[in-house]
Design a protein around this motif. Sequence first.
Motif, short mmCIF file in Angstrom:
data_model
loop_
_atom_site.label_atom_id
_atom_site.label_comp_id
_atom_site.label_asym_id
_atom_site.label_seq_id
_atom_site.Cartn_x
_atom_site.Cartn_y
_atom_site.Cartn_z
N VAL B 152 0.84 -1.20 0.00
CA VAL B 152 0.00 0.00 0.00
C VAL B 152 0.88 1.25 0.00
O VAL B 152 0.63 2.21 -0.73
N GLU B 156 1.43 4.05 -2.95
CA GLU B 156 1.03 5.43 -2.69
C GLU B 156 2.24 6.39 -2.72
O GLU B 156 2.20 7.42 -3.38
N SER B 162 -1.75 4.56 -5.76
CA SER B 162 -2.75 4.21 -4.74
C SER B 162 -3.87 3.35 -5.31
O SER B 162 -5.04 3.64 -5.12
N ALA B 163 -3.48 2.30 -6.01
CA ALA B 163 -4.50 1.41 -6.55
C ALA B 163 -5.13 0.58 -5.43
O ALA B 163 -6.25 0.11 -5.56
N ILE B 164 -4.39 0.38 -4.34
CA ILE B 164 -4.86 -0.50 -3.28
C ILE B 164 -4.77 0.19 -1.92
O ILE B 164 -3.98 1.12 -1.74
#
Lengths: 153, 572
Positions: B152, B156, B162-164
């Motif tokens: 994460v 980010e 920030s896909a997850i």
Amino acid sequence: MLQNKAKILDKNQISRDNLIPILQEIQEREGFLSKKAITEVGQKMNLPTSKIYGVATFYNQFRFEPTGKYHIQLCRGTACHVLGSATILDEFEKQLKIKAGQTTSDGIFSLEIVACIGACGLAPVISVNGEFHAKLEINSVKEIINSYRNKSI
Amino acid sequence: MKIEINNKWVETFEEETILEVLKRNNIHVPTLCHIKDMLPTGACRICVVEDADSGKLIPSCSFPVYDGLKVKTHSQKVISSRKTIVELLLSNHPDDCLYCVRNGNCELQSLSDNLQVRERKIRGNKNHHKLDLSSSSIIRDPEKCILCGRCVRICEEVMEVSAIDFINRGNKTVIGTTFNEGLNTSSCVNCGQCIMVCPTGALSEKKHFPEILSAINNPKKQVVVQYAPAISVSIAEDFDFKAGTDVNGKLNAALRAIGFDKVFDTTFSADLTIMEEGTELINRIKNGEKLPLITSCCPAWVKYAEEFYPEFLTNISSCKSPQQMLGAILKSYYAQKNNINPANIYSVAIMPCTAKKFEGQRDEMTNNGYSDVDAVLTTRELSELIKTFGIDFKNIEPELTDSPHGVRSTAGKLFGVSGGVMEAAIRTAYFKLTGSELLNFKVKSVRGLKGRKEAKIKIDNLELGVAVVSGLANAKILLEEIKNGRDDLHFIEIMACPGGCIGGGGQKINADENALKERMKALYIIDENETLKVSHKNPEVIELYKNFLEEPNSHIAHKLLHTTYKKRDVLL
């Protein structure tokens, strides 16, 4: 709806601290947090949608599907818990084939867990669109569901 | 300032954490959530040490030292606390180490071994989650996730994607995309940096092993393979060589031993890219077209732009990446010349990258209905393949690449490191604009592992403004500057992974701390030692233009070697 959201976003100072109040207000007006709503909030607040979804799923209060025609609020407060609300919840989930927080595919029922609704004397208790059903037993779950289903036809 | 570690006083600096002091003094304490050079989160507590005065346990990764602090790193209390943490992590972890992609290279596995966990003490309910197979590059297995959060944070903070993120809470917490949908519908750019930091098998690349095996064993197929510039200086680490050893020849021999019919070097098409992209740059400058021109070699960067910065798509070079260029040449010119039906060519690329798997299957990357590239292997998968075929890599006799499409310049080789495409392009642009070669080929200002490098290059009357960034977070800062009116740049190189391809998401996991530097040095040494230092003098590239492509940016070059981009509609 778009205008509403814009207003909500304007009114609240746009900072990450205000994310939760903004989401609450959107849910109050629209009934749930849609993909579109989350995307718009993300654009306005310059926040990735994954962050917003992460925050929103942390709290029980946010829904991501529209509520059903009959919205079942199931009390999981202390008194209800002591008198078996966990098994009542299981039964509702089994009968409706959804999990708490979801809506049936026909859009008739949605299920939500709430903390104490202040009717401990009636435990275990649910409220369907504001209508209370008291002292539930496993057997009464099916009946209640059927009575509303019949009404909706 | 001094602190006492295990009854021994050591010097410390202001504002250091205990962990930093321990590392400097070669005292090993395990970490899980910690990522080097990033702010500590102190979430996993595996790095706890005992405060010798109070007997309290403190997380060494996030605790700043003070004068006179006394800690014990391996007291009974500390060890049993660490052991409990691991036992808790294992309580709901699948028991399938033998079948796991990270068997033998798993941090959780070695932690439980080091702490001598020999039985399942705590039994928790197993998590049941579906595998996420939706992405063409990355597989997610949430059941194996221990929620350390490294993926994460990389996504980010280093990639600004920030896909997850963490979703839900308590024991229902998982890491997932917005609305917990497939990774392919998210903003994921497939860079694979999450795989590089994952301590377990929760994240891995999509393997192309079975397809390649059956192609190799299919007598009708001619299986051709190409490998990226960074591969020959990276693969050695998996076979007991020092990091940064160039094993080009052994690599060729090993690939033939596995059964690949022809072995080509993507560095050849890196030279080809420079011819096309250099020409595009010069034309844009001469004709006053849109500037700055931005490189297109990195498919993670390209997807990032398609999602987050569609307004820059016309700035991105229309050139396909070297992988796709060579793929296209092999199924057109090479097929024609050797009288092979392109349908019978199975084209494999070995890349230090997971995003190349995604790039390989893009709709745009085809010609006459044939994919330029059929399968992409990461450096890791190549190691596995070499091991599966029982090849004695250490002692195999070096061989040459196949020709044509095997000769390369050292400029093309530099593509493997951040700044390399820029350096190669400057060398060729200088020649094209002035008619003479640079006196000194080395463009120092764009070398090194810094996330952002800028230079002004004098070419006759033109002062060429160039910038090189790696790590998409750095790219974002630069793009915002340009959006806000900065206009002194002509050419920008963007690589998604920090340091460029040598630090790619397909590289060795848990590599030596200095591996990145050593790989970089190896590429610079190759450039130093060899004589063919510019792409435009590559004899095979010159011949390819003479016999087939006519000239850079010709009609046929455009048809085969160039592409288009599109704005992507994903949840950002």
